[in-house]
Design a protein around this motif. Sequence first.
Motif, PDB file in Angstrom:
ATOM      1  N   LEU A 285      53.908  68.916  54.766  1.00  0.00           N
ATOM      2  CA  LEU A 285      54.106  69.257  56.167  1.00  0.00           C
ATOM      3  C   LEU A 285      53.875  70.749  56.413  1.00  0.00           C
ATOM      4  O   LEU A 285      53.425  71.149  57.485  1.00  0.00           O
ATOM      5  N   LEU A 286      54.205  71.587  55.409  1.00  0.00           N
ATOM      6  CA  LEU A 286      53.984  73.027  55.567  1.00  0.00           C
ATOM      7  C   LEU A 286      52.495  73.335  55.713  1.00  0.00           C
ATOM      8  O   LEU A 286      52.097  74.115  56.580  1.00  0.00           O
ATOM      9  N   LEU A 287      51.672  72.712  54.867  1.00  0.00           N
ATOM     10  CA  LEU A 287      50.227  72.964  54.955  1.00  0.00           C
ATOM     11  C   LEU A 287      49.637  72.349  56.218  1.00  0.00           C
ATOM     12  O   LEU A 287      48.690  72.884  56.794  1.00  0.00           O
ATOM     13  N   LEU A 288      50.205  71.223  56.652  1.00  0.00           N
ATOM     14  CA  LEU A 288      49.769  70.643  57.919  1.00  0.00           C
ATOM     15  C   LEU A 288      50.075  71.602  59.059  1.00  0.00           C
ATOM     16  O   LEU A 288      49.246  71.802  59.962  1.00  0.00           O
ATOM     17  N   ALA A 289      51.265  72.213  59.026  1.00  0.00           N
ATOM     18  CA  ALA A 289      51.630  73.201  60.044  1.00  0.00           C
ATOM     19  C   ALA A 289      50.686  74.391  60.005  1.00  0.00           C
ATOM     20  O   ALA A 289      50.278  74.909  61.054  1.00  0.00           O
ATOM     21  N   ARG A 290      50.315  74.829  58.808  1.00  0.00           N
ATOM     22  CA  ARG A 290      49.395  75.970  58.699  1.00  0.00           C
ATOM     23  C   ARG A 290      48.029  75.631  59.298  1.00  0.00           C
ATOM     24  O   ARG A 290      47.418  76.449  59.993  1.00  0.00           O
ATOM     25  N   ASP A 291      47.551  74.413  59.020  1.00  0.00           N
ATOM     26  CA  ASP A 291      46.268  74.006  59.582  1.00  0.00           C
ATOM     27  C   ASP A 291      46.327  73.952  61.105  1.00  0.00           C
ATOM     28  O   ASP A 291      45.380  74.353  61.796  1.00  0.00           O
ATOM     29  N   MET A 293      48.286  75.724  63.019  1.00  0.00           N
ATOM     30  CA  MET A 293      48.310  77.107  63.497  1.00  0.00           C
ATOM     31  C   MET A 293      46.934  77.753  63.382  1.00  0.00           C
ATOM     32  O   MET A 293      46.577  78.626  64.176  1.00  0.00           O
ATOM     33  N   GLY A 294      46.158  77.301  62.382  1.00  0.00           N
ATOM     34  CA  GLY A 294      44.807  77.823  62.250  1.00  0.00           C
ATOM     35  C   GLY A 294      43.929  77.464  63.437  1.00  0.00           C
ATOM     36  O   GLY A 294      43.060  78.245  63.847  1.00  0.00           O
ATOM     37  N   HIS A 295      44.169  76.285  64.016  1.00  0.00           N
ATOM     38  CA  HIS A 295      43.372  75.854  65.162  1.00  0.00           C
ATOM     39  C   HIS A 295      43.691  76.651  66.427  1.00  0.00           C
ATOM     40  O   HIS A 295      42.894  76.657  67.373  1.00  0.00           O
ATOM     41  N   VAL A 296      44.844  77.305  66.442  1.00  0.00           N
ATOM     42  CA  VAL A 296      45.191  78.117  67.615  1.00  0.00           C
ATOM     43  C   VAL A 296      45.153  79.609  67.293  1.00  0.00           C
ATOM     44  O   VAL A 296      45.663  80.435  68.053  1.00  0.00           O
ATOM     45  N   GLY A 297      44.564  79.947  66.149  1.00  0.00           N
ATOM     46  CA  GLY A 297      44.368  81.349  65.800  1.00  0.00           C
ATOM     47  C   GLY A 297      45.571  82.052  65.228  1.00  0.00           C
ATOM     48  O   GLY A 297      45.625  83.290  65.252  1.00  0.00           O
ATOM     49  N   LEU A 298      46.550  81.304  64.701  1.00  0.00           N
ATOM     50  CA  LEU A 298      47.760  81.934  64.160  1.00  0.00           C
ATOM     51  C   LEU A 298      47.932  81.657  62.673  1.00  0.00           C
ATOM     52  O   LEU A 298      49.052  81.662  62.169  1.00  0.00           O
ATOM     53  N   ILE A 299      46.837  81.455  61.956  1.00  0.00           N
ATOM     54  CA  ILE A 299      46.937  81.086  60.549  1.00  0.00           C
ATOM     55  C   ILE A 299      47.525  82.210  59.699  1.00  0.00           C
ATOM     56  O   ILE A 299      48.054  81.967  58.602  1.00  0.00           O
ATOM     57  N   ASP A 300      47.461  83.447  60.165  1.00  0.00           N
ATOM     58  CA  ASP A 300      48.024  84.570  59.413  1.00  0.00           C
ATOM     59  C   ASP A 300      49.467  84.887  59.814  1.00  0.00           C
ATOM     60  O   ASP A 300      50.068  85.818  59.276  1.00  0.00           O
ATOM     61  N   SER A 301      50.009  84.123  60.741  1.00  0.00           N
ATOM     62  CA  SER A 301      51.381  84.367  61.211  1.00  0.00           C
ATOM     63  C   SER A 301      52.339  83.424  60.468  1.00  0.00           C
ATOM     64  O   SER A 301      52.504  82.261  60.845  1.00  0.00           O
ATOM     65  N   PRO A 303      55.692  83.502  60.372  1.00  0.00           N
ATOM     66  CA  PRO A 303      56.792  83.005  61.221  1.00  0.00           C
ATOM     67  C   PRO A 303      56.379  81.796  62.060  1.00  0.00           C
ATOM     68  O   PRO A 303      57.138  80.833  62.193  1.00  0.00           O
ATOM     69  N   ALA A 304      55.177  81.836  62.625  1.00  0.00           N
ATOM     70  CA  ALA A 304      54.701  80.708  63.435  1.00  0.00           C
ATOM     71  C   ALA A 304      54.500  79.474  62.578  1.00  0.00           C
ATOM     72  O   ALA A 304      54.813  78.349  62.992  1.00  0.00           O
ATOM     73  N   ILE A 305      53.964  79.668  61.366  1.00  0.00           N
ATOM     74  CA  ILE A 305      53.730  78.539  60.469  1.00  0.00           C
ATOM     75  C   ILE A 305      55.043  77.890  60.061  1.00  0.00           C
ATOM     76  O   ILE A 305      55.196  76.656  60.122  1.00  0.00           O
ATOM     77  N   PHE A 306      56.020  78.701  59.656  1.00  0.00           N
ATOM     78  CA  PHE A 306      57.299  78.144  59.202  1.00  0.00           C
ATOM     79  C   PHE A 306      58.082  77.520  60.366  1.00  0.00           C
ATOM     80  O   PHE A 306      58.784  76.522  60.168  1.00  0.00           O
ATOM     81  N   ALA A 307      57.946  78.081  61.553  1.00  0.00           N
ATOM     82  CA  ALA A 307      58.614  77.491  62.713  1.00  0.00           C
ATOM     83  C   ALA A 307      58.019  76.126  63.035  1.00  0.00           C
ATOM     84  O   ALA A 307      58.740  75.150  63.319  1.00  0.00           O
ATOM     85  N   THR A 308      56.689  76.031  62.974  1.00  0.00           N
ATOM     86  CA  THR A 308      56.021  74.747  63.223  1.00  0.00           C
ATOM     87  C   THR A 308      56.381  73.731  62.147  1.00  0.00           C
ATOM     88  O   THR A 308      56.608  72.546  62.440  1.00  0.00           O
ATOM     89  N   TYR A 309      56.448  74.198  60.904  1.00  0.00           N
ATOM     90  CA  TYR A 309      56.845  73.330  59.791  1.00  0.00           C
ATOM     91  C   TYR A 309      58.262  72.800  59.992  1.00  0.00           C
ATOM     92  O   TYR A 309      58.529  71.600  59.798  1.00  0.00           O
ATOM     93  N   ALA A 310      59.184  73.674  60.412  1.00  0.00           N
ATOM     94  CA  ALA A 310      60.566  73.257  60.639  1.00  0.00           C
ATOM     95  C   ALA A 310      60.648  72.227  61.760  1.00  0.00           C
ATOM     96  O   ALA A 310      61.391  71.234  61.664  1.00  0.00           O
ATOM     97  N   VAL A 311      59.887  72.449  62.819  1.00  0.00           N
ATOM     98  CA  VAL A 311      59.876  71.501  63.934  1.00  0.00           C
ATOM     99  C   VAL A 311      59.309  70.163  63.483  1.00  0.00           C
ATOM    100  O   VAL A 311      59.847  69.093  63.818  1.00  0.00           O
TER     101      VAL A 311
END
Length: 451
Positions: A285-291, A293-301, A303-311
């Motif tokens: 799920l963490l890597l899914l969240a990273r992907d 975030m990559g589609h919205v231009g936040l792959i280097d963020s 905090p955004a990745i971990f927040a999406t993963y938690a959700v």
Amino acid sequence: MSDVTGTARWLEPSADRASRRNIWLACLIALTALLVLGNLANDAVLDVRYGWDTRVNCAAVDAYAGGLDPYFVKNLKGTKLSYPYLPVTLEAFRPFCAGGILVAHHKAIFPVLAVLCGLLLPGLVLPGLGLQGHGRKRPSARDVGLRVLCALGAFVGFEWVQASGNFAILSGVLTAIALRLLLSLPASGSSEDSSFPSRLAGAALLGLVMSFKLVFFPVLAALYFLPLPRGRKLTLIAMAVFSFALPILISWLAYPDLFASWQLAMAGKIPDQHLVELFESNPSLLLLARDLMGHVGLIDSKPAIFATYAVAATALVLGPFALSVLRLIGKRPAHGGGSLPGRLDRWLMDHPRMAMRITVLAMFAFYLSSPRLKEYAFFELALYAAILLVDLSATALAAALTVGLLMPSLISIVGTSLEDSFILLFSALMLFWVLLLDAGQAGRVPDTVQL
């Protein structure tokens, strides 16, 4: 209408209907078994040098025996991969690597160990699923066969263990033993006191297993759902946590130099070698969240990745599990009211078999939510599923076999690459939801058929 009369009406389906259900379910199980075994056989004939993880682990043991630091890849013969386990495991793995037998013959040894896992797993029978309300005294051939089939084929996890030669097969055997100790109900007429020492041993063994791959540590929290007084549950969790921490403490105190090297390797501070990192390619799920975030231009963020993963973990796995448990408590309230933890404790003790199934489902949920769920780790996830699979209703069993075993095996056998995809994650999520929905039908009249 009395309960007895109502139950009798449920148990009076026509012989033709029961026979048809028996036939199609048997055909589905047979088809699933053919695909699972065919997929494994197809891999066996491929001209590929499998077993890279076994070679890495045994090369590390050999390097350590030769006085070299095994956390430096340059000291490992025949591989460019790094050794990820704690220093104390170098002693534990030495018997398995002695004489090069495991490296040379892991393709024959691993299937035997996988079958052993299926045989060792405990069986849990819901109240009312046996004759006249009594659970089956011994597992049927059908039950054992389903558990073995799930261990070999669910999420093609064993296929990845077999291909990579990963030592998840060893932790799988230990997990199966631990679950058998933790989940075996005491014999009729025996006291809970007589079973607690075995549960304590099971908790210690489960904690030890979790120390192999540190990211799966939250699975130990599932022990709270066991049907025991709160003090005993907390004792089991404390024992599991102590057992989890013990290999780390031993590695730190008895192997200070190697422990320092292990920390450097895990932190990626040893230059020019393979790095084991949290964001390494895996269907979690963490890597899914990273992907995403990559589609919205936040792959280097991060905090955004971990927040999406938690959700995602909360919305897809942990939240639905918690709501399902609360719904069960509300459906069959404990006597006396009180706080939610108190009501939960009483409900679990009043429904011991259901409580044990909830415990395993919680383990499945925590494991599935792990931030680093490599393909071979799905083998251990399959062991939790195998316990719950057997006593599903006929419809739920068909759905579980389809999404958890049949579809992944079919996708693999036709040559579709599972690497760098989330097929295994989606398969596990669908199976989790089948198990969760079936758990919501606690107390149902059985509609499974003994094949």
